[in-house]
Design an enzyme around this catalytic site. Sequence first.
Site, PDB file in Angstrom:
ATOM      1  N   HIS A 206       4.476  -6.256  11.173  1.00 43.73           N
ATOM      2  CA  HIS A 206       3.961  -7.188  10.165  1.00 43.73           C
ATOM      3  C   HIS A 206       5.036  -7.691   9.229  1.00 43.73           C
ATOM      4  O   HIS A 206       4.751  -8.452   8.314  1.00 43.73           O
ATOM      5  CB  HIS A 206       2.890  -6.494   9.320  1.00 43.73           C
ATOM      6  CG  HIS A 206       3.457  -5.412   8.441  1.00 43.73           C
ATOM      7  ND1 HIS A 206       3.715  -4.145   8.895  1.00 43.73           N
ATOM      8  CD2 HIS A 206       3.850  -5.427   7.144  1.00 43.73           C
ATOM      9  CE1 HIS A 206       4.220  -3.418   7.910  1.00 43.73           C
ATOM     10  NE2 HIS A 206       4.328  -4.163   6.848  1.00 43.73           N
TER      11      HIS A 206
HETATM   12  C1  UD1 Z   1       3.112  -6.166   1.876  1.00 44.14           C
HETATM   13  C2  UD1 Z   1       4.488  -5.709   1.410  1.00 44.14           C
HETATM   14  C3  UD1 Z   1       5.184  -4.966   2.538  1.00 44.14           C
HETATM   15  C4  UD1 Z   1       4.321  -3.846   3.076  1.00 44.14           C
HETATM   16  C5  UD1 Z   1       2.937  -4.357   3.446  1.00 44.14           C
HETATM   17  C6  UD1 Z   1       2.060  -3.191   3.816  1.00 44.14           C
HETATM   18  C7  UD1 Z   1       5.644  -7.135  -0.222  1.00 44.14           C
HETATM   19  C8  UD1 Z   1       6.714  -8.139  -0.441  1.00 44.14           C
HETATM   20  N1  UD1 Z   1       5.324  -6.836   1.037  1.00 44.14           N
HETATM   21  O1  UD1 Z   1       3.313  -7.081   2.942  1.00 44.14           O
HETATM   22  O2  UD1 Z   1       6.400  -4.416   2.051  1.00 44.14           O
HETATM   23  O3  UD1 Z   1       4.942  -3.309   4.219  1.00 44.14           O
HETATM   24  O4  UD1 Z   1       2.354  -5.040   2.319  1.00 44.14           O
HETATM   25  O5  UD1 Z   1       1.069  -3.537   4.705  1.00 44.14           O
HETATM   26  O6  UD1 Z   1       5.098  -6.623  -1.172  1.00 44.14           O
HETATM   27  N2  UD1 Z   1      -3.694 -10.393   3.862  1.00 44.14           N
HETATM   28  C9  UD1 Z   1      -5.052 -10.282   4.123  1.00 44.14           C
HETATM   29  N3  UD1 Z   1      -5.715  -9.237   3.544  1.00 44.14           N
HETATM   30  C10 UD1 Z   1      -5.118  -8.358   2.705  1.00 44.14           C
HETATM   31  C11 UD1 Z   1      -3.765  -8.493   2.435  1.00 44.14           C
HETATM   32  C12 UD1 Z   1      -3.057  -9.527   3.030  1.00 44.14           C
HETATM   33  O7  UD1 Z   1      -5.630 -11.057   4.877  1.00 44.14           O
HETATM   34  O8  UD1 Z   1      -5.801  -7.437   2.225  1.00 44.14           O
HETATM   35  C13 UD1 Z   1      -2.934 -11.485   4.527  1.00 44.14           C
HETATM   36  C14 UD1 Z   1      -2.884 -12.780   3.731  1.00 44.14           C
HETATM   37  O9  UD1 Z   1      -2.894 -13.839   4.625  1.00 44.14           O
HETATM   38  C15 UD1 Z   1      -1.522 -12.686   3.063  1.00 44.14           C
HETATM   39  C16 UD1 Z   1      -0.689 -11.943   4.087  1.00 44.14           C
HETATM   40  O10 UD1 Z   1      -1.581 -11.032   4.710  1.00 44.14           O
HETATM   41  O11 UD1 Z   1      -0.978 -13.944   2.760  1.00 44.14           O
HETATM   42  C17 UD1 Z   1       0.487 -11.174   3.491  1.00 44.14           C
HETATM   43  O12 UD1 Z   1       0.068 -10.283   2.470  1.00 44.14           O
HETATM   44  P1  UD1 Z   1       1.130  -9.778   1.354  1.00 44.14           P
HETATM   45  O13 UD1 Z   1       0.503  -8.756   0.479  1.00 44.14           O
HETATM   46  O14 UD1 Z   1       1.782 -10.940   0.690  1.00 44.14           O
HETATM   47  O15 UD1 Z   1       2.256  -9.118   2.200  1.00 44.14           O
HETATM   48  P2  UD1 Z   1       2.181  -8.082   3.381  1.00 44.14           P
HETATM   49  O16 UD1 Z   1       2.711  -8.758   4.592  1.00 44.14           O
HETATM   50  O17 UD1 Z   1       0.857  -7.440   3.436  1.00 44.14           O
HETATM   51  N1  UDP Z   2      -1.746   2.553   9.020  1.00 41.50           N
HETATM   52  C1  UDP Z   2      -3.131   2.675   9.192  1.00 41.50           C
HETATM   53  N2  UDP Z   2      -3.760   1.839  10.076  1.00 41.50           N
HETATM   54  C2  UDP Z   2      -3.103   0.904  10.817  1.00 41.50           C
HETATM   55  C3  UDP Z   2      -1.689   0.798  10.644  1.00 41.50           C
HETATM   56  C4  UDP Z   2      -1.049   1.633   9.735  1.00 41.50           C
HETATM   57  O1  UDP Z   2      -3.769   3.509   8.554  1.00 41.50           O
HETATM   58  O2  UDP Z   2      -3.744   0.192  11.601  1.00 41.50           O
HETATM   59  C5  UDP Z   2      -1.067   3.422   8.056  1.00 41.50           C
HETATM   60  C6  UDP Z   2       0.037   4.268   8.635  1.00 41.50           C
HETATM   61  O3  UDP Z   2      -0.464   5.521   9.058  1.00 41.50           O
HETATM   62  C7  UDP Z   2       1.019   4.395   7.470  1.00 41.50           C
HETATM   63  C8  UDP Z   2       0.794   3.137   6.663  1.00 41.50           C
HETATM   64  O4  UDP Z   2      -0.427   2.572   7.103  1.00 41.50           O
HETATM   65  O5  UDP Z   2       0.707   5.510   6.653  1.00 41.50           O
HETATM   66  C9  UDP Z   2       1.919   2.151   6.861  1.00 41.50           C
HETATM   67  O6  UDP Z   2       1.599   0.952   6.217  1.00 41.50           O
HETATM   68  P1  UDP Z   2       2.267  -0.428   6.579  1.00 41.50           P
HETATM   69  O7  UDP Z   2       2.844  -0.383   7.933  1.00 41.50           O
HETATM   70  O8  UDP Z   2       1.249  -1.476   6.282  1.00 41.50           O
HETATM   71  O9  UDP Z   2       3.394  -0.589   5.467  1.00 41.50           O
HETATM   72  P2  UDP Z   2       4.927  -0.128   5.378  1.00 41.50           P
HETATM   73  O10 UDP Z   2       5.000   1.330   5.561  1.00 41.50           O
HETATM   74  O11 UDP Z   2       5.695  -0.900   6.383  1.00 41.50           O
HETATM   75  O12 UDP Z   2       5.308  -0.571   3.995  1.00 41.50           O
END
Ligand code: UD1
Ligand code: UDP
Length: 368
Positions: A206
């Site tokens: 992601h």
């Molecule tokens: C964010 C964090 C990333 C982390 C990830 C965990 C930053 C810069 N990035 O990335 O470090 O690894 O969270 O998963 O803070 N969206 C939904 N539902 C939600 C949340 C997001 O549909 O509940 C979609 C939206 O289209 C949104 C996109 O995901 O625009 C990105 O969400 P955002 O919180 O900006 O960044 P992540 O890629 O989730």
């Molecule tokens: N995770 C989860 N369900 C999923 C994918 C990930 O519960 O379908 C959990 C995973 O076990 C880990 C955390 O989410 O603890 C990682 O989050 P993510 O990859 O979104 O963020 P990052 O660690 O890259 O910031």
Amino acid sequence: MSGVAIILGTRPEIIKMSPIIREYERKGDDYFILHTGQHYSYSMDRIFFEQLHLPEARYNLNVGSGLQGEQTGKMLGQIERVLIEEEPRAVLVQGDTNTVLAGALAAVKLHIPVGHVEAGLRSNDRRMPEEINRILADHASDYLFAPTEASRQNLVHEGIPDEKVFVCGNTVVDALFQNLSISEETIDPLKELGVCPGGYFLVTAHRQENVDDARRLGNILKGLERIAADYAMPVIYPMHPRTRKMMEQFGLRAGSIRCVEPLDYLSFLQLEKHAGLILTDSGGVQEEACILHTPCATLRENTERPETVAVGANILVGTDPKAISEGVRTMMERERVWQNPYGDGTAGKRIVEIVGTEGRFTSKGRVV
Ligand code: UD1
Ligand code: UDP
């Protein structure tokens, strides 16, 4: 003045803060949760509160999605107002998201001591929004909870005084130890998906640098299709909403890859444990694969988790389909004998103890 403010906003922060929250609950200490609302979909947020039995957030700012500066700015203003109202004696943030940057910045400007959980990680890749967030949050913090000695070294090399840094292990271990057995006793996600232990690949990807780039995302999908065919094994891909959105935008197709909704934590842990191999660009998933002794191929050119590579649990393969295929082959042949570098599962307890020591955590930094 109130207790400690725990600021969180995304899936990994909820999971990795949960051992700290549990410890505050156990001790009956004064604390509260401030949720920024960076994540808000049920499968990215609420489900983890339910499954981990976490108390409701006292505040949810509902900032939602947006551009980097827009999202961070919204959080900053609103967090500041809550902190002025509540006057917490300390603020805790975890990891490297925009929520972390906003929380740390709002608190330090109000002279509220900041504790950064998972401090000192560096990818040395400033194109990642997370790298900027980590560096700024670390330098705004009074207490830096580094998971490993290598992360402590990163901080010291940047001039952060040694006495502010505490090597505690990573709370990802605590959360995993606290929940894997519960998962094994209560659910059978492999059966639900119709896969057998060792007989499937598990994927998450992601990262903005990967999925917002049509060529890189397309290459990842090609690499996954190639390994599915090479090994005649299903590829299970619980897909982050960001990736799903970008696949639609770029008109990319999943082909033979089995894309499913993001999974709940208990299901995901068992799927990680029993995967033949994990492919990921997630930070937390690289760590969990290492702890669970499941080989990992990381779909990036660098990692802020070099410990996983050093112990032999992880390999960096980038996004080129041929490199993905070769990296998978290398890791499938590797013996799963590495040591977990992230501690013994007591990080949360240690952090709460350090933050709670009366008179030590003040606006002037540490008072010994
Ligand atoms: C964010 C964090 C990333 C982390 C990830 C965990 C930053 C810069 N990035 O990335 O470090 O690894 O969270 O998963 O803070 N969206 C939904 N539902 C939600 C949340 C997001 O549909 O509940 C979609 C939206 O289209 C949104 C996109 O995901 O625009 C990105 O969400 P955002 O919180 O900006 O960044 P992540 O890629 O989730
Ligand atoms: N995770 C989860 N369900 C999923 C994918 C990930 O519960 O379908 C959990 C995973 O076990 C880990 C955390 O989410 O603890 C990682 O989050 P993510 O990859 O979104 O963020 P990052 O660690 O890259 O910031």
